[in-house]
Enzyme design. Structure first.
Site, short mmCIF file in Angstrom:
data_model
loop_
_atom_site.label_atom_id
_atom_site.label_comp_id
_atom_site.label_asym_id
_atom_site.label_seq_id
_atom_site.Cartn_x
_atom_site.Cartn_y
_atom_site.Cartn_z
N ASP A 136 69.20 44.69 -31.13
CA ASP A 136 68.13 45.10 -30.97
C ASP A 136 67.85 44.63 -29.52
OD1 ASP A 136 65.13 46.31 -31.82
OD2 ASP A 136 64.79 44.32 -31.21
N SER A 137 65.67 45.79 -28.92
CA SER A 137 65.05 45.50 -28.10
C SER A 137 64.69 44.66 -27.84
CB SER A 137 63.98 46.76 -27.48
OG SER A 137 63.35 46.40 -28.63
N CYS A 162 60.52 50.60 -37.21
CA CYS A 162 60.46 49.19 -36.36
C CYS A 162 60.72 48.40 -36.71
CB CYS A 162 59.16 49.87 -35.43
SG CYS A 162 59.09 48.56 -34.34
N CYS A 206 67.57 48.24 -34.36
CA CYS A 206 66.17 48.43 -34.03
C CYS A 206 66.55 50.54 -34.10
CB CYS A 206 66.94 48.64 -32.33
SG CYS A 206 65.53 49.27 -31.05
N HIS A 240 60.38 45.61 -35.47
CA HIS A 240 59.58 44.74 -34.85
C HIS A 240 58.40 44.73 -35.77
CE1 HIS A 240 61.41 44.61 -31.04
NE2 HIS A 240 60.45 44.26 -31.12
N GLU A 242 55.73 41.80 -29.11
CA GLU A 242 57.07 40.88 -28.17
C GLU A 242 55.85 39.76 -27.34
OE1 GLU A 242 59.69 40.59 -26.79
OE2 GLU A 242 60.32 42.20 -28.88
#
Ligand code: DGL
Length: 297
Positions: free
Chosen positions: A15-16, A206, A78, A208, A157
Site C-alpha cells: 500500500d502507499s 480506500c 491500495c 486507509h 497517516e
C-alpha cells in the site's frame, strides 16, 4: 521449483502506507499458516493526488521488490494503486496479482438492497471510474454515487505522528475521532451529499478508511451498511492459492515481515503492533534509491 517450496513462500502485500494493514490483518486471520511480506510506501504517500501514470511506476517498483523477496502472490492492497497498475502488473509479472477494487465492488453488490451504492475513495480512484465500472460489470442496474475524500487519508497517516493520550495507541485515537466535533464536521461535509442520495451501502474504496469506520458509520447512521474490501480480498487470496495447490501447510515456519520507505520506523512499528497485536514481526527501512534501481533492471 518444487511445489512444496512455493507453498512456504510469503504472500506480498503493499500500500502507499499503513492502509493496506487492514487487508493484511484480514489475510492473517483467514490464512494463519501463511507468511506475509508487507510493504508500505509511506514516504511517497499519498498516492491519491498523483497522476495514475506515476503511481503505475510505483506499482512496478514495489512488485519487483516483493518478487526479489520471493513472494508467491501479490496483493495490491491500495485502491489507487489497483486502479493505476493492476492490469500492467498482471501483464508484466508471472505470479498471481490481485487488487482490492473488484472484491470491494463484489461485497457492495451483495450487500445492497436498494441498488443505490456510495463509494468514497481518493481523488485518483474516483476519477479513474474503477469502482463504478467494477460494480456495473456485476450489476448494470446499480446506481453508483462517488465522492473523493482525500482528507481521510491524511487524518489516518497523521495519526501515526501524533502523541496518543488515553493509552490505546493510534487505533484507539482514530476510533475516538467519532466523538470529535472537528472530525465529525469534516466527515459530514464529505458524506452528507451521499446520504442525500439515499444510498443503503457505502464502500470504503480506500484501504486507509477502515481505520475511520467508527467516524464514518456514526455520520452515515445505522441504515447504511459500510463495506470494506478486506474480507472479500482475503477470500480471493485463499481461493487463488487453493486452486493452484499453493496454500502453506503449517503455521510453524510462518513469519510476518514489514518494510517501509518511511523515515521513522518507530511510528510504523506502533501501528503494526496495534494491528497485529501479539504476533512477532520484523520491520526494515527501504530507501527510494533501492526501489528506483529496480525499475531500470
Ligand atoms: N490506501 C490507498 C487506497 O486504498 C490510498 C492512500 C493514498 O492516497 O495514498 O487508495
Amino acid at each position: 521449483m518444487a511445489s512444496n517450496d512455493r507453498k512456504s513462500r510469503p504472500i506480498g502485500i503493499f500500500d502507499s502506507g499503513i492502509g493496506g494493514l487492514t487487508v493484511a490483518k484480514a489475510i492473517a486471520e483467514k490464512l494463519p499458516n501463511e507468511s506475509i511480506w508487507y510493504f508500505g510506501d509511506s514516504k511517497r504517500c499519498p498516492y491519491g493526488p498523483r497522476p495514475l501514470e506515476e503511481t503505475r511506476g510505483f506499482v512496478r517498483q514495489i512488485c519487483s521488490w516483493l518478487l526479489e523477496h520471493d513472494v508467491k502472490l501479490i496483493i495490491i492492497a491500495c485502491n489507487t494503486a489497483t486502479a493505476a497498475g493492476l492490469e500492467m502488473a498482471q501483464r508484466v509479472f508471472d505470479v498471481p496479482i490481485l487488487g482490492v477494487v473488484e472484491p470491494g465492488a463484489r461485497a457492495a453488490m451483495r450487500a445492497t438492497r436498494s441498488r443505490r451504492v456510495g463509494v468514497i475513495a481518493t481523488t485518483a480512484t474516483v476519477e479513474s471510474g474503477a469502482y463504478e465500472s467494477a460494480i456495473k460489470r456485476l450489476d448494470a442496474g446499480i446506481k453508483v454515487f462517488s465522492a473523493a475524500t482525500p482528507k481521510f487519508v491524511d487524518i489516518v497517516e497523521e495519526s501515526l505522528h501524533s502523541k496518543h493520550s488515553g493509552g490505546s495507541g493510534p487505533l484507539g485515537a482514530l476510533a475516538r475521532l467519532a466523538d470529535d466535533p472537528e472530525h465529525i464536521e469534516i466527515a459530514n461535509g464529505y458524506l452528507h451529499p451521499l446520504k442525500e442520495r439515499n444510498i443503503d451501502t457505502l464502500v470504503m474504496g480506500c484501504t486507509h478508511f477502515p481505520f475511520l469506520e467508527p467516524l464514518i458509520s456514526q455520520v452515515m447512521g445505522p441504515e447504511v451498511q459500510i463495506i470494506s474490501s478486506a474480507t472479500e480480498t482475503a477470500n480471493d487470496v485463499y481461493e487463488t492459492l487453493e486452486r493452484r495447490g499453493h496454500l502453506a501447510k503449517s503455521r510453524s515456519d510462518a513469519f510476518y515481515r514489514f518494510a517501509t520507505t518511511a523515515d521513522d520506523l518507530g511510528d510504523f512499528e506502533q501501528v503494526i503492533k496495534a494491528t497485529f497485536e501479539n504476533s512477532d514481526f520484523t520491520l526494515e527501512g527501504v530507501g527510494l534509491d533501492e526501489l528506483e534501481a529496480l525499475t531500470t533492471k
